[in-house]
Design an enzyme around this catalytic site. Sequence first.
Site, PDB file in Angstrom:
ATOM      1  N   ILE A  88      51.850  14.268  -3.083  1.00 22.37           N
ATOM      2  CA  ILE A  88      52.280  14.597  -1.997  1.00 22.37           C
ATOM      3  C   ILE A  88      53.189  16.116  -2.146  1.00 22.37           C
ATOM      4  O   ILE A  88      54.265  15.684  -2.876  1.00 22.37           O
ATOM      5  CB  ILE A  88      53.153  13.696  -0.914  1.00 22.37           C
ATOM      6  N   ASP A  89      52.414  17.286  -1.803  1.00 20.06           N
ATOM      7  CA  ASP A  89      53.205  18.486  -1.836  1.00 20.06           C
ATOM      8  C   ASP A  89      53.746  18.553  -0.505  1.00 20.06           C
ATOM      9  O   ASP A  89      53.703  18.340   0.336  1.00 20.06           O
ATOM     10  CB  ASP A  89      52.211  19.550  -1.988  1.00 20.06           C
ATOM     11  N   ILE A  90      55.481  18.649  -0.806  1.00 21.42           N
ATOM     12  CA  ILE A  90      56.326  18.789   0.237  1.00 21.42           C
ATOM     13  C   ILE A  90      57.075  20.183   0.351  1.00 21.42           C
ATOM     14  O   ILE A  90      57.137  20.830  -0.651  1.00 21.42           O
ATOM     15  CB  ILE A  90      57.324  17.566   0.289  1.00 21.42           C
ATOM     16  N   TRP A 124      52.190  19.628   2.755  1.00 20.55           N
ATOM     17  CA  TRP A 124      51.204  20.688   2.453  1.00 20.55           C
ATOM     18  C   TRP A 124      50.137  20.196   1.543  1.00 20.55           C
ATOM     19  O   TRP A 124      50.188  19.392   0.627  1.00 20.55           O
ATOM     20  CB  TRP A 124      51.946  21.874   1.995  1.00 20.55           C
TER      21      TRP A 124
END
Length: 258
Positions: free
Chosen positions: A129-131, A142
């Site tokens: 999970i890119d945050i 994102w």
Amino acid sequence: MLTSRVIPCLLLRGRGLYKTVRFSNPKYVGDPVNAVKIFNEKEVDEILLLDIAATPERREPNYELIGDIASECFMPLTYGGGVTSIEQVRRLHRVGIEKVCLNTAAFQDRRLVKESCDSFGGSSIVACIDIKKSFFGKYEVWINSGKTNTKEDPIRYAGELARLGVGEIMVNSIDRDGTMSGFDLSFLKSICSAVDTPMIACGGAGTLEHLSEVIGTAKVNAVAVGSMFVFHGKHKAVLINYPTLSQLEELQLANVSS
């Protein structure tokens, strides 16, 4: 003694390794096979290899190159980038990848996550999970190598990934990527408290103290480290490095199984 792993995170672009700052301005840092050979000598327990160009370029993994890297890697190797189908997951396992990391495809196709976990076991699937924090201070997910804002809440999304059966979730901070300024401890503590699935923290490591802080405060199960393990000194000269076992033990970071 803590059992959290400390994992070098290598970014693949084309046939070379690069390092980014906040997912931008990629800087060439060397050949991936040579880097793996050095990490072999340093007795690293695990390596994470992410192709940061595959998804934006809408292409599948470079299996030949990945196979060459895996054949030189004496430790478990996790790969992510451009994976969109169960057959690609299967093929990656066949060329020597132990764990497959799903990011954009996981968000766009929950069935792929479930099918991958059911077919190969959750322990072989990592969800990333890119945050990024919005102007108003809200964390959002994102995708597409940090180019597309989904507006999704990362903690809610992490809970969904956990229910689908992934073995680990990597939380990668776009804001802190390549800055070597430390981890977002508050957010990592929140997501680790809310979701039972083991978490890997990524984005911000610059010192051994940063590693100690994120493991001790957020209780993450692993730390993925990029710039700190490829740069040296204030001028950031390229130098592949990794803490000695005694350094890790002093900070209570050594894996009990080492």
